[in-house]
Structure formats: C-alpha cells, structure tokens
Scaffold this motif. Structure first.
Motif, PDB file in Angstrom:
ATOM      1  N   GLU A 193      34.548  66.313  95.843  1.00 13.56           N
ATOM      2  CA  GLU A 193      34.036  65.923  94.552  1.00 13.56           C
ATOM      3  C   GLU A 193      33.035  66.918  94.046  1.00 13.56           C
ATOM      4  OE1 GLU A 193      31.002  61.898  93.365  1.00 13.56           O
ATOM      5  OE2 GLU A 193      32.467  61.830  95.117  1.00 13.56           O
ATOM      6  N   ARG A 194      33.000  67.195  92.505  1.00 20.48           N
ATOM      7  CA  ARG A 194      32.232  67.982  92.026  1.00 20.48           C
ATOM      8  C   ARG A 194      31.055  67.096  91.491  1.00 20.48           C
ATOM      9  NH1 ARG A 194      35.222  71.634  87.678  1.00 20.48           N
ATOM     10  NH2 ARG A 194      33.036  71.887  87.178  1.00 20.48           N
ATOM     11  N   LYS A 195      29.851  67.843  92.051  1.00 26.33           N
ATOM     12  CA  LYS A 195      28.517  67.109  91.421  1.00 26.33           C
ATOM     13  C   LYS A 195      27.819  68.285  90.731  1.00 26.33           C
ATOM     14  CE  LYS A 195      28.456  63.403  94.615  1.00 26.33           C
ATOM     15  NZ  LYS A 195      27.469  62.574  95.638  1.00 26.33           N
ATOM     16  N   PHE A 196      26.907  67.944  89.957  1.00 30.85           N
ATOM     17  CA  PHE A 196      25.852  68.748  89.232  1.00 30.85           C
ATOM     18  C   PHE A 196      24.529  68.306  90.053  1.00 30.85           C
ATOM     19  CE2 PHE A 196      22.714  69.778  86.040  1.00 30.85           C
ATOM     20  CZ  PHE A 196      22.881  71.185  85.878  1.00 30.85           C
ATOM     21  N   ASP A 197      23.897  69.360  90.524  1.00 26.55           N
ATOM     22  CA  ASP A 197      22.728  69.211  91.309  1.00 26.55           C
ATOM     23  C   ASP A 197      21.515  69.687  90.415  1.00 26.55           C
ATOM     24  OD1 ASP A 197      20.547  68.697  93.048  1.00 26.55           O
ATOM     25  OD2 ASP A 197      21.493  69.786  94.810  1.00 26.55           O
ATOM     26  N   ASN A 217      21.820  68.123  80.848  1.00 27.61           N
ATOM     27  CA  ASN A 217      22.239  67.135  81.913  1.00 27.61           C
ATOM     28  C   ASN A 217      21.356  65.822  81.727  1.00 27.61           C
ATOM     29  OD1 ASN A 217      22.828  66.462  84.897  1.00 27.61           O
ATOM     30  ND2 ASN A 217      20.725  66.476  85.202  1.00 27.61           N
ATOM     31  N   GLU A 224      23.174  62.353  81.279  1.00 32.12           N
ATOM     32  CA  GLU A 224      22.640  61.343  82.319  1.00 32.12           C
ATOM     33  C   GLU A 224      22.302  59.908  81.585  1.00 32.12           C
ATOM     34  OE1 GLU A 224      22.984  61.006  85.539  1.00 32.12           O
ATOM     35  OE2 GLU A 224      24.630  62.677  85.358  1.00 32.12           O
ATOM     36  N   ASN A 244      25.122  58.316  80.060  1.00 30.62           N
ATOM     37  CA  ASN A 244      25.890  57.965  81.117  1.00 30.62           C
ATOM     38  C   ASN A 244      25.443  56.531  81.514  1.00 30.62           C
ATOM     39  OD1 ASN A 244      27.900  59.974  81.032  1.00 30.62           O
ATOM     40  ND2 ASN A 244      27.016  60.859  82.661  1.00 30.62           N
TER      41      ASN A 244
END
Length: 145
Positions: free
Chosen positions: A3-7, A92, A96, A99
């Motif tokens: 899973e790709r996640k933006f941290d 982001n 966010e 979202n």
C-alpha cells in the motif's frame, strides 16, 4: 499488495535535513561557499611565472570556476527540492481536508438512506440483478457532482 502512503512527517524530516545541508553546511561561515567567496579559496595561490606555473594557475582558475558553478547548481537544486516538498505538504493538507469532507458526505448519505430502510423501506439481498436496490450509478454520480 503493498500500500502506498504519503507520510507528511517523513517529508518534513527530509525537508529539514535538506535545509540543514543548505544553510548549515553549504552557506554557513567556513563552509565551501563562504570559503570560495570570501575565505582562503577566494585567491589563487602563487604559482610563479614559469610556464608550469602559468599552466597550474590556468588549471586552478578553471577548477575553481567549475567547483563554484557546481556549488551554485547544488544550492539551487536543494532550494527547488525544498520548495517542492513544501508544496507537497501544503497540497497534502488540502487533499486530506477534502478527503475527510468527502467521507463525511458519503457517510451522511449512507446514514440517511439506511434510515429510510429502517423506517419501513425494503432492502434486497443477494445479487444485484433484481433491479430493486433503489440506487443506481446515476445516483452515485449525482452525489459526487
């Protein structure tokens, strides 16, 4: 599947690391840029007047100019990367927030349609071919629009 996640915390740490290199290493007093601009590397050593000395002075001048250009290119690259990371972090935050709002809207719509079933509506079970589900792809598209 991975899973790709933006941290955002990792991006901020990387940005801070690059800022450290830009400000505290390259541009700091005693660093390579200040040494070449104002320090000991500003002036070429005395190579003398012989033909070998003149060749060495020319080679030193060329090397000094190349290193200076490379340092400036590195400095500009670091600055550009830092700006891009800042933009990614700002983007982001915006995405966010969008979202979360979108999720709340979908949840509210689901909750209101579920309340209709609880108040006496009928829900079908099994496959989706019966045509009695009450929701269509057009309804979903309209909810997003």
């Amino acid at each position: 599947m991975a899973e790709r996640k933006f941290d955002p915390d990792a991006v901020a740490r990387y940005r801070d690391f690059l800022l450290y290199w830009l400000e505290d290493v390259l541009e700091a007093e005693g660093g390579p840029i200040s040494s070449m601009r104002d320090g000991a590397l500003k002036k070429a050593p005395a190579f003398g007047t012989t033909s070998e000395g003149k060749e060495a002075a020319t080679a030193y001048g060329t090397s000094h100019q190349t290193v200076w250009g490379n340092l400036q290119a590195l400095r500009q690259s670091l600055f550009g990367i830092i700006q891009a990371l800042n933009a990614a972090l700002e983007g982001n935050e915006t995405s966010e927030a969008y979202n979360v709002d979108d999720f709340k809207t979908q949840y509210d719509e689901f909750a209101s349609s579920s309340a209709g079933y609880a108040a006496g509506g009928t829900a079908t079970t099994g496959g989706g071919d019966s045509g009695e589900s009450g929701a269509s792809s057009d309804d979903y598209a309209n909810a997003l629009g």
